[in-house]
Scaffold this motif. Structure first.
Motif, short mmCIF file in Angstrom:
data_model
loop_
_atom_site.label_atom_id
_atom_site.label_comp_id
_atom_site.label_asym_id
_atom_site.label_seq_id
_atom_site.Cartn_x
_atom_site.Cartn_y
_atom_site.Cartn_z
N GLY A 141 0.81 -1.22 0.00
CA GLY A 141 0.00 0.00 0.00
C GLY A 141 0.84 1.27 0.00
N ALA A 142 1.92 1.25 -0.72
CA ALA A 142 2.82 2.40 -0.77
C ALA A 142 2.18 3.54 -1.56
CB ALA A 142 4.14 2.01 -1.41
N GLY A 143 2.57 4.74 -1.23
CA GLY A 143 2.06 5.92 -1.90
C GLY A 143 2.85 6.26 -3.15
N PRO A 144 2.50 7.37 -3.78
CA PRO A 144 3.19 7.77 -5.02
C PRO A 144 4.67 8.06 -4.82
CG PRO A 144 1.25 9.15 -4.62
CD PRO A 144 1.40 8.24 -3.46
N LEU A 145 5.06 8.41 -3.61
CA LEU A 145 6.47 8.69 -3.34
C LEU A 145 7.32 7.44 -3.52
CD1 LEU A 145 8.30 10.99 -2.49
CD2 LEU A 145 7.97 10.31 -0.13
#
Length: 182
Positions: A141-145
């Protein structure tokens, strides 16, 4: 100048892919099979990440270790592939005799050969590695970063072994050339 030297290789590849000799279905077949392989690699990597996360106390640590092992395997593959590619692009290419007779600055020639070597040896990482790392990001569930950082990490990750292989190639050929003159 660099664009011209590299552009010749891309036009050669483009012509080989458009060749009527082997059939007009080469590009669609290659693209289709590559996309199927990429999707299967992504799905299997995503499954491994989600199953690892289910192991509550050590799931995230297991994912970190798996990604570390993946990077280590890709690094070994890159180093070996780059050494072979550097020798074939810098010293064993068929067009070297022709190019050496032209007024090409040495730094431009070296840069063009370096970029060619980088492209020839690093495409495997983008085909095999990118789905694994993207699946890990999606699975946790990592973000765009994370995905922006992934590109920021992969570019130097493939460039550094090319630099090391180029230095090894220069060193080996200088030593062998010095031994031949004695």
């Amino acid at each position: 100048m660099i664009g011209t030297l590299i552009g010749v290789k891309f036009r050669t590849l483009k012509g080989a892919l458009r060749s009527e000799q082997d059939g007009k279905y080469r590009i669609p077949a290659f693209t289709g099979l590559s996309l199927i392989f990429w999707a299967m690699l992504f799905r299997s990597s995503h499954w491994v990440v989600t199953e690892a996360l289910k192991i509550e106390p050590v799931g995230e640590l297991l994912i970190q270790r798996l990604l570390s092992i993946s990077f280590l395997i890709f690094l070994g593959l890159l180093v070996f592939s780059n050494i072979v590619t550097v020798f074939s692009t810098f010293y064993l290419a068929d067009e070297l005799e022709f190019l050496m007779t032209k007024p090409i600055p040495k730094d431009m020639f070296f840069t063009a050969r370096f970029v060619e070597s980088l492209a020839q040896s690093s495409w495997v990482i983008f085909i095999f590695g990118l789905p694994i790392f993207i699946a890990a990001g999606v699975g946790i569930g990592a973000g765009p970063l994370y995905f922006a950082g992934l590109i920021g990490v992969l570019i130097p990750f493939v460039a550094i072994p090319t630099v090391i292989a180029s230095l090894i190639g220069l060193l080996v050929t200088n030593i062998l050339a010095a031994n031949r003159t004695r």
